[in-house]
Design a protein around this motif. Structure first.
Motif, PDB file in Angstrom:
ATOM      1  N   PRO A   1       8.412   5.540 -14.643  1.00 53.02           N
ATOM      2  CA  PRO A   1       7.532   4.816 -14.164  1.00 53.02           C
ATOM      3  C   PRO A   1       6.739   4.797 -12.725  1.00 53.02           C
ATOM      4  O   PRO A   1       5.804   4.350 -12.640  1.00 53.02           O
ATOM      5  N   ALA A   2       7.094   5.987 -11.780  1.00 54.66           N
ATOM      6  CA  ALA A   2       6.498   6.319 -11.110  1.00 54.66           C
ATOM      7  C   ALA A   2       5.248   7.301 -11.406  1.00 54.66           C
ATOM      8  O   ALA A   2       4.238   6.881 -10.966  1.00 54.66           O
TER       9      ALA A   2
ATOM     10  N   TYR B   1       5.963   8.307  -0.780  1.00 55.40           N
ATOM     11  CA  TYR B   1       5.966   6.115  -0.955  1.00 55.40           C
ATOM     12  C   TYR B   1       4.780   5.439  -1.598  1.00 55.40           C
ATOM     13  O   TYR B   1       4.809   4.958  -2.062  1.00 55.40           O
ATOM     14  N   ALA B   2       3.948   6.604  -1.565  1.00 55.92           N
ATOM     15  CA  ALA B   2       2.474   6.450  -2.095  1.00 55.92           C
ATOM     16  C   ALA B   2       2.513   6.202  -3.541  1.00 55.92           C
ATOM     17  O   ALA B   2       1.569   5.453  -3.944  1.00 55.92           O
ATOM     18  N   ILE B   3       3.617   7.154  -4.073  1.00 56.82           N
ATOM     19  CA  ILE B   3       3.653   7.329  -5.765  1.00 56.82           C
ATOM     20  C   ILE B   3       4.386   6.631  -6.467  1.00 56.82           C
ATOM     21  O   ILE B   3       5.299   6.837  -7.442  1.00 56.82           O
ATOM     22  N   MET B   4       6.022   5.317  -5.437  1.00 59.35           N
ATOM     23  CA  MET B   4       6.864   4.962  -5.294  1.00 59.35           C
ATOM     24  C   MET B   4       6.251   3.628  -6.476  1.00 59.35           C
ATOM     25  O   MET B   4       5.470   2.945  -4.994  1.00 59.35           O
TER      26      MET B   4
ATOM     27  N   ILE C   1      -1.583   5.624 -12.268  1.00 59.29           N
ATOM     28  CA  ILE C   1      -2.186   5.378 -13.181  1.00 59.29           C
ATOM     29  C   ILE C   1      -2.368   4.434 -12.809  1.00 59.29           C
ATOM     30  O   ILE C   1      -4.438   4.192 -12.948  1.00 59.29           O
ATOM     31  N   GLN C   2      -1.911   3.489 -13.205  1.00 61.67           N
ATOM     32  CA  GLN C   2      -2.507   1.980 -12.506  1.00 61.67           C
ATOM     33  C   GLN C   2      -3.004   1.837 -11.620  1.00 61.67           C
ATOM     34  O   GLN C   2      -3.969   1.196 -11.436  1.00 61.67           O
ATOM     35  N   LYS C   3      -2.401   2.848 -10.111  1.00 61.06           N
ATOM     36  CA  LYS C   3      -2.601   2.560  -8.685  1.00 61.06           C
ATOM     37  C   LYS C   3      -4.412   3.331  -8.773  1.00 61.06           C
ATOM     38  O   LYS C   3      -4.487   3.074  -8.052  1.00 61.06           O
ATOM     39  N   ALA C   4      -4.076   4.870  -9.540  1.00 61.83           N
ATOM     40  CA  ALA C   4      -5.669   5.228  -9.267  1.00 61.83           C
ATOM     41  C   ALA C   4      -7.044   4.505  -9.411  1.00 61.83           C
ATOM     42  O   ALA C   4      -7.228   3.304 -10.536  1.00 61.83           O
ATOM     43  N   PRO C   5      -8.232   5.165  -8.763  1.00 66.80           N
ATOM     44  CA  PRO C   5      -7.633   6.071  -8.027  1.00 66.80           C
ATOM     45  C   PRO C   5      -7.384   5.911  -6.544  1.00 66.80           C
ATOM     46  O   PRO C   5      -7.298   4.168  -5.418  1.00 66.80           O
ATOM     47  N   PHE C   6      -6.510   6.480  -5.624  1.00 71.43           N
ATOM     48  CA  PHE C   6      -6.353   6.310  -4.445  1.00 71.43           C
ATOM     49  C   PHE C   6      -6.417   7.727  -3.578  1.00 71.43           C
ATOM     50  O   PHE C   6      -5.504   9.058  -4.849  1.00 71.43           O
ATOM     51  N   MET C   7      -5.844   7.598  -2.225  1.00 68.85           N
ATOM     52  CA  MET C   7      -6.044   9.304  -1.971  1.00 68.85           C
ATOM     53  C   MET C   7      -4.006   9.083  -1.576  1.00 68.85           C
ATOM     54  O   MET C   7      -3.437   9.002  -0.860  1.00 68.85           O
ATOM     55  N   LEU C   8      -4.025  10.536  -1.734  1.00 71.73           N
ATOM     56  CA  LEU C   8      -2.252  10.925  -1.719  1.00 71.73           C
ATOM     57  C   LEU C   8      -2.510  11.718  -0.799  1.00 71.73           C
ATOM     58  O   LEU C   8      -2.996  13.413  -0.640  1.00 71.73           O
TER      59      LEU C   8
END
Length: 130
Positions: free
Chosen positions: A87-88, A37-40, A93-100
């Motif tokens: 696209p994912a 879900y975090a990478i979609m 790339i656009q969302k980074a940094p984030f925790m997965l």
């Protein structure tokens, strides 16, 4: 003497590694669904359905690689799937940094996924030739 009609041992080992990679990745969609879900991208509809569908496709295409009569089609379908997943990767790339889960996805890690996608597309392309 090498028979060109029979793949060599290295070819077979790499083929099995590649196929197993996709089958395990596909099963992971069912085991670790929440991580996907975090990478979609948010604009995609029906996230849960797409996560399960991509898992089924990865398992199916991995299995297709193992049989000479479906290998070429399976390889082409993997390449199409990897392009469809772009696209994912761009979203990451656009969302980074984030925790997965417990892993921090830094911009560098997100960007590195693109060359890996290219490598996996190339690896699949090899199996369209034999």
């Amino acid at each position: 003497m090498h028979n060109p009609d029979k793949p060599n041992v290295t070819f077979k080992i790499l083929l099995w590694i590649y196929a197993l990679f996709y089958m395990l990745a596909g099963f992971n969609h069912f085991i670790s669904t929440t991580g996907y879900y975090a990478i979609m991208p948010e604009w995609l509809p029906a996230h849960k359905f797409l996560i399960y569908l991509s898992g089924i496709l990865e398992i199916s295409f991995g299995i297709m690689l193992l049989f000479s009569n479906t290998r070429k089609l399976g390889a082409w379908l993997i390449m199409l799937m990897l392009v469809a997943f772009m696209p994912a990767h761009i979203y990451m790339i656009q969302k980074a940094p984030f925790m997965l889960k417990s892993i921090e996805i830094t911009p560098f890690i997100a960007w590195m996924r693109i060359p890996f996608q290219a490598m996996f597309i190339w690896w699949a392309w090899i199996y369209t030739k034999k």
